[in-house]
Design an enzyme around this catalytic site. Structure first.
Site, PDB file in Angstrom:
ATOM      1  CG  HIS A  49      -0.297   0.120   2.517  1.00 56.28           C
ATOM      2  ND1 HIS A  49       0.558  -0.845   3.042  1.00 56.28           N
ATOM      3  CD2 HIS A  49      -0.339   1.101   3.473  1.00 56.28           C
ATOM      4  CE1 HIS A  49       0.985  -0.479   4.227  1.00 56.28           C
ATOM      5  NE2 HIS A  49       0.467   0.712   4.511  1.00 56.28           N
TER       6      HIS A  49
ATOM      7  CG  HIS B 120       0.094   4.416   4.985  1.00 58.62           C
ATOM      8  ND1 HIS B 120      -0.669   3.664   5.846  1.00 58.62           N
ATOM      9  CD2 HIS B 120      -0.647   5.529   4.689  1.00 58.62           C
ATOM     10  CE1 HIS B 120      -1.827   4.278   6.065  1.00 58.62           C
ATOM     11  NE2 HIS B 120      -1.836   5.401   5.371  1.00 58.62           N
TER      12      HIS B 120
ATOM     13  CG  ASP C 196       5.286   2.822   7.067  1.00 53.43           C
ATOM     14  OD1 ASP C 196       4.371   3.448   6.487  1.00 53.43           O
ATOM     15  OD2 ASP C 196       5.074   1.860   7.824  1.00 53.43           O
ATOM     16  CG  HIS C 197       4.357  -0.321   4.010  1.00 56.09           C
ATOM     17  ND1 HIS C 197       4.347  -1.676   4.272  1.00 56.09           N
ATOM     18  CD2 HIS C 197       3.907   0.282   5.136  1.00 56.09           C
ATOM     19  CE1 HIS C 197       3.900  -1.887   5.503  1.00 56.09           C
ATOM     20  NE2 HIS C 197       3.610  -0.706   6.045  1.00 56.09           N
TER      21      HIS C 197
ATOM     22  CG  HIS D  19      -3.834  -0.068   6.539  1.00 56.40           C
ATOM     23  ND1 HIS D  19      -3.583   0.027   7.881  1.00 56.40           N
ATOM     24  CD2 HIS D  19      -2.789   0.572   5.924  1.00 56.40           C
ATOM     25  CE1 HIS D  19      -2.460   0.680   8.085  1.00 56.40           C
ATOM     26  NE2 HIS D  19      -1.955   1.035   6.898  1.00 56.40           N
TER      27      HIS D  19
END
Length: 221
Positions: A62, A64, A66-67, A142
């Site tokens: 996804h 976000h 941090d990914h 999420h």
């Protein structure tokens, strides 16, 4: 079959001293797969001795940061290191727009193709099917659309069974051959013939067999 996971990062939204944001490397029979690519992923790859250009596919769950915030840097490094082999990218559709904007405004032109495969978040789907493994999506709950990835290896023993099946068939056929036609070539009706099938690779995955035969005939003159 090799199935080895290296966790490069397991932190949440922000890095901490001893843990990086999310990134994992999965090695399936020397096919190198990356799952998510947070900040600092390149440094972790250097630390673990994983070569950038050996990566075959990248899966992004996804959008976000941090990914995937480490992805632009990783792709740029691949380009600087002379990569020409295509890279498969399984990701949300909006990631292409993000990458295009980044490369446009940095004046970067990748010398290798990016093959996009867009995930959808309404129902699970099979997105990869190879001789070694399959990948299916898992719909996750999420704040934004998000998919997990289920990696399942295919069982090599099915091919082994097939090889043994051929072994048995040919073994039996030999004993059913008419004696009269082959008496001048074989000293005994009860000779044994063992056919050994050898695959192209160590895991019995190739479609082509190489056939070797070993014969034994008792001396019954």
């Amino acid at each position: 079959m090799k199935f080895e996971l290296t966790i490069l990062g397991s932190s949440s939204a922000t890095p901490i001293f001893q843990r990086n944001p999310t990134a994992q490397i999965l090695n399936i029979n020397e096919k190198i797969i990356m799952i998510d690519c947070g900040e600092g992923t390149q440094q972790q790859m250097l630390r673990f001795g994983i070569k950038f250009n050996k990566i075959d596919s990248i899966f992004i769950s996804h959008l976000h940061g941090d990914h995937f915030f480490g992805l632009v840097g990783l792709l740029s490094s691949m380009n600087l290191n002379g990569r020409v082999k295509a890279l498969n990218l399984y990701c949300p559709v909006a990631l292409k727009e993000i990458l295009d904007i980044q490369f446009l405004h940095s004046g970067s032109v990748l010398r290798f193709p990016l093959n996009y495969f867009f995930t959808q978040t309404t129902s699970p789907q099979k997105i990869v099917d190879t001789p070694d493994y399959i990948v299916e999506t898992i719909i996750l709950n999420h704040r934004i659309p998000c998919t997990g990835f289920l990696f399942t290896t295919k069982k090599a023993f099915l091919t082994h069974k097939k090889a043994f099946f051929y072994f048995e068939v040919y073994f039996c056929l030999f004993f059913l051959l008419p004696n009269t036609q082959y008496r001048k070539f074989y000293p005994s009706v009860f000779g044994a013939s063992i056919f050994i099938f050898v695959r192209k690779d160590r895991d019995f995955r190739a479609k082509t067999f190489y056939l070797y035969s070993v014969h034994f005939y008792p001396h019954l003159y």
